[in-house]
Write an enzyme that holds these catalytic residues in place. Structure first.
Site, short mmCIF file in Angstrom:
data_model
loop_
_atom_site.label_atom_id
_atom_site.label_comp_id
_atom_site.label_asym_id
_atom_site.label_seq_id
_atom_site.Cartn_x
_atom_site.Cartn_y
_atom_site.Cartn_z
N GLY A 1 0.83 -1.22 0.00
CA GLY A 1 0.00 0.00 0.00
C GLY A 1 0.85 1.25 0.00
N GLY B 1 -0.46 4.79 -0.36
CA GLY B 1 -1.47 5.25 0.60
C GLY B 1 -0.85 6.15 1.66
N ARG B 2 -1.73 6.73 2.49
CA ARG B 2 -1.28 7.63 3.55
C ARG B 2 -0.28 6.93 4.47
NH1 ARG B 2 -6.44 9.14 2.46
NH2 ARG B 2 -7.24 7.24 3.39
N THR C 1 -7.55 -2.24 9.02
CA THR C 1 -8.67 -2.45 9.94
C THR C 1 -9.94 -2.73 9.14
OG1 THR C 1 -9.07 -0.06 9.94
CG2 THR C 1 -7.71 -0.93 11.72
N GLY D 1 -4.85 -2.91 15.44
CA GLY D 1 -5.63 -1.78 14.91
C GLY D 1 -4.98 -0.45 15.28
N PHE E 1 -0.81 0.94 16.30
CA PHE E 1 0.57 0.63 16.65
C PHE E 1 1.18 1.65 17.60
CE2 PHE E 1 0.21 -2.03 12.83
CZ PHE E 1 0.77 -3.21 13.32
N HIS F 1 -12.11 10.47 13.12
CA HIS F 1 -11.07 10.32 12.10
C HIS F 1 -11.36 11.20 10.90
CE1 HIS F 1 -10.01 6.61 14.31
NE2 HIS F 1 -8.81 6.78 13.78
N LYS G 1 -11.52 7.98 5.77
CA LYS G 1 -11.52 6.65 6.40
C LYS G 1 -12.76 5.87 5.97
CE LYS G 1 -10.87 4.29 10.83
NZ LYS G 1 -9.93 3.32 10.22
N GLY H 1 -10.68 0.45 14.05
CA GLY H 1 -10.09 -0.75 14.67
C GLY H 1 -9.71 -0.48 16.11
N1 LIG Z 1 -3.04 -0.02 12.85
C1 LIG Z 1 -2.73 1.28 12.83
O1 LIG Z 1 -1.98 1.80 13.70
C2 LIG Z 1 -3.30 2.11 11.73
C3 LIG Z 1 -4.15 1.52 10.84
N2 LIG Z 1 -4.60 2.21 9.76
C4 LIG Z 1 -5.38 1.43 8.81
O2 LIG Z 1 -4.57 1.17 7.67
C5 LIG Z 1 -5.38 1.05 6.51
C6 LIG Z 1 -4.86 1.98 5.42
O3 LIG Z 1 -5.00 3.32 5.83
P1 LIG Z 1 -4.53 4.52 4.88
O4 LIG Z 1 -3.08 4.41 4.57
O5 LIG Z 1 -5.04 5.75 5.54
O6 LIG Z 1 -5.40 4.20 3.57
P2 LIG Z 1 -5.09 4.58 2.05
O7 LIG Z 1 -6.35 4.33 1.30
O8 LIG Z 1 -4.45 5.93 2.00
O9 LIG Z 1 -3.98 3.51 1.61
C7 LIG Z 1 -4.21 2.17 1.30
C8 LIG Z 1 -3.37 1.82 0.11
O10 LIG Z 1 -3.43 0.42 -0.13
C9 LIG Z 1 -3.64 0.23 -1.52
N3 LIG Z 1 -4.13 -1.10 -1.84
C10 LIG Z 1 -5.41 -1.51 -2.01
N4 LIG Z 1 -5.43 -2.81 -2.36
C11 LIG Z 1 -4.14 -3.22 -2.42
C12 LIG Z 1 -3.52 -4.46 -2.75
N5 LIG Z 1 -4.25 -5.53 -3.09
N6 LIG Z 1 -2.17 -4.55 -2.69
C13 LIG Z 1 -1.44 -3.49 -2.34
N7 LIG Z 1 -1.97 -2.26 -2.05
C14 LIG Z 1 -3.31 -2.15 -2.08
C15 LIG Z 1 -4.58 1.35 -1.88
O11 LIG Z 1 -4.72 1.52 -3.28
P3 LIG Z 1 -6.08 2.23 -3.85
O12 LIG Z 1 -6.05 3.63 -3.34
O13 LIG Z 1 -5.92 2.12 -5.33
O14 LIG Z 1 -7.22 1.45 -3.31
C16 LIG Z 1 -3.88 2.50 -1.18
O15 LIG Z 1 -2.79 3.01 -1.94
C17 LIG Z 1 -6.81 1.35 6.98
O16 LIG Z 1 -7.48 0.12 7.22
C18 LIG Z 1 -6.62 2.10 8.28
O17 LIG Z 1 -7.70 1.98 9.16
C19 LIG Z 1 -4.27 3.50 9.54
C20 LIG Z 1 -3.45 4.15 10.42
C21 LIG Z 1 -2.89 3.51 11.59
O1 LIG Z 2 -7.72 5.02 9.22
C1 LIG Z 2 -6.97 5.66 9.99
O2 LIG Z 2 -6.46 6.74 9.68
C2 LIG Z 2 -6.66 5.06 11.29
N1 LIG Z 2 -7.07 3.85 11.52
C3 LIG Z 2 -6.81 3.05 12.67
C4 LIG Z 2 -8.09 2.56 13.27
O3 LIG Z 2 -9.02 2.18 12.53
O4 LIG Z 2 -8.19 2.51 14.49
C5 LIG Z 2 -5.85 3.68 13.64
C6 LIG Z 2 -5.75 5.16 13.64
O5 LIG Z 2 -6.63 5.71 14.55
C7 LIG Z 2 -5.83 5.80 12.27
#
Ligand SMILES: NC(=O)C1=CN([C@@H]2O[C@H](COP(=O)(O)OP(=O)(O)OC[C@H]3O[C@@H](n4cnc5c(N)ncnc54)[C@H](OP(=O)(O)O)[C@@H]3O)[C@@H](O)[C@H]2O)C=CC1
Ligand SMILES: O=C(O)C1=N[C@H](C(=O)O)C[C@H](O)C1
Length: 260
Positions: free
Chosen positions: A12, A15-16, A90, A113, A115, A146, A150, A156
């Site tokens: 990913g 992505g962000r 998540t 969910g 880190f 959020h 999202k 999560g």
């Molecule tokens: N556990 C934690 O501490 C945290 C968890 N999160 C979680 O992380 C996830 C991602 O968040 P965020 O970065 O904001 O989301 P984004 O949508 O910005 O990024 C996700 C990326 O993954 C890509 N993607 C989709 N399918 C695939 C695939 N099959 N293989 C590889 N890449 C793929 C997306 O592409 P496309 O845009 O084309 O779909 C996109 O570039 C969410 O579920 C969020 O809740 C976020 C922050 C902290």
């Molecule tokens: O999607 C996000 O941005 C985030 N997702 C995680 C969650 O679903 O709890 C963690 C964080 O809060 C940011």
């Protein structure tokens, strides 16, 4: 004596969080980026295909979507394991959870969910408060806010906090959770664990657990100030996971918080 940096592939990557992970890895001595990949067909400078990412990596940090995370775990399992998978995505459903558990028979997975150190500390505090404050007098509500992009709710993290509260109370979350209120809902059910959600703008991540009594209330909160927080935790998990047996681990174990 310093060991070689852990070779990490970033899923990913466009992505962000993928960008935040790559930025965190720059300048680290204990870990380095060996590959960046995204959805099949995604084009950007430096992106590689999944197959070549798998070839050189000791760990993959994955913040994508549940279906992609599960498919990645199954791909690593089919290749015989050997690459630690750090999952931050998540919004998993029960079927996806079960597939992940199956893949973890041969893959070392760290899944959380959230880190951040603070949220994982908060979970312990919530469990403790929920144990001490009886359901007859104290209502538990989990709030999260959020950014507007999202796609899953509750977050999560909110679900993890709800789970910690349920554990403290000795109840099963799915049996007491109240995720949606609208219209004439009737009075609150004693012992319910409620969830409420805000989506807007660029909010990185706000979580509160409210213990509401008749004469006083206690609120425990966490605010994420920048996304690099989560990326640093995920990299720490990738380093920690090296040499660990297959299975699903969580951030509490990485941080040594178990039992708090
Ligand atoms: N556990 C934690 O501490 C945290 C968890 N999160 C979680 O992380 C996830 C991602 O968040 P965020 O970065 O904001 O989301 P984004 O949508 O910005 O990024 C996700 C990326 O993954 C890509 N993607 C989709 N399918 C695939 C695939 N099959 N293989 C590889 N890449 C793929 C997306 O592409 P496309 O845009 O084309 O779909 C996109 O570039 C969410 O579920 C969020 O809740 C976020 C922050 C902290
Ligand atoms: O999607 C996000 O941005 C985030 N997702 C995680 C969650 O679903 O709890 C963690 C964080 O809060 C940011």
């Amino acid at each position: 004596m310093s060991s070689s940096p852990v070779r990490i592939a970033v899923a990913g990557a466009l992505g962000r969080m993928g960008k935040a992970v790559a930025a965190t890895l720059e300048g680290r001595a204990d870990a380095t980026t060996v590959a960046r990949f995204d959805r099949p067909g995604a084009e950007d400078e430096g992106l590689v295909a999944l197959e070549s990412a798998l070839a050189g990596a000791q760990a993959i940090i994955d913040f994508t979507i549940p279906e992609a995370s599960v498919a990645l775990a199954e791909t690593i399992a089919a290749a015989g394991g050997g690459i630690a998978l750090i999952i931050g995505s998540t919004g998993f459903n029960a079927e996806q959870d079960a597939r992940l558990a199956k893949a973890a028979e041969s893959v070392t997975i760290v899944r959380s969910g959230n880190f951040s150190l603070g949220v994982n500390m908060l979970m312990g505090l919530v469990r403790q408060a929920a144990t001490a404050l009886p359901a007859s007098d104290w209502d538990i509500e989990v709030f999260e806010a959020h950014h507007k992009r999202k796609i899953d709710a509750p977050s999560g993290t909110a679900l993890m906090l709800g789970q910690a509260a349920a554990e403290g109370r000795g109840v099963v979350l799915s049996e007491v959770e109240d995720r949606a209120r609208d219209g004439v809902t009737g009075a609150r059910t004693e012992g319910a664990i409620g969830f409420s959600v805000v989506r807007g703008g660029g909010i990185i991540g706000e979580h509160s657990v409210i213990f509401a009594g008749e004469s006083e209330s206690l609120t425990i909160s966490h605010s994420a100030i920048d996304r690099g927080l989560f990326a640093r935790g995920a990299v720490a998990a990738a380093v920690w996971a090296q040499g660990k047996a297959p299975g699903i681990y969580d951030m509490q174990q990485v941080l040594g918080f178990r039992g708090i």
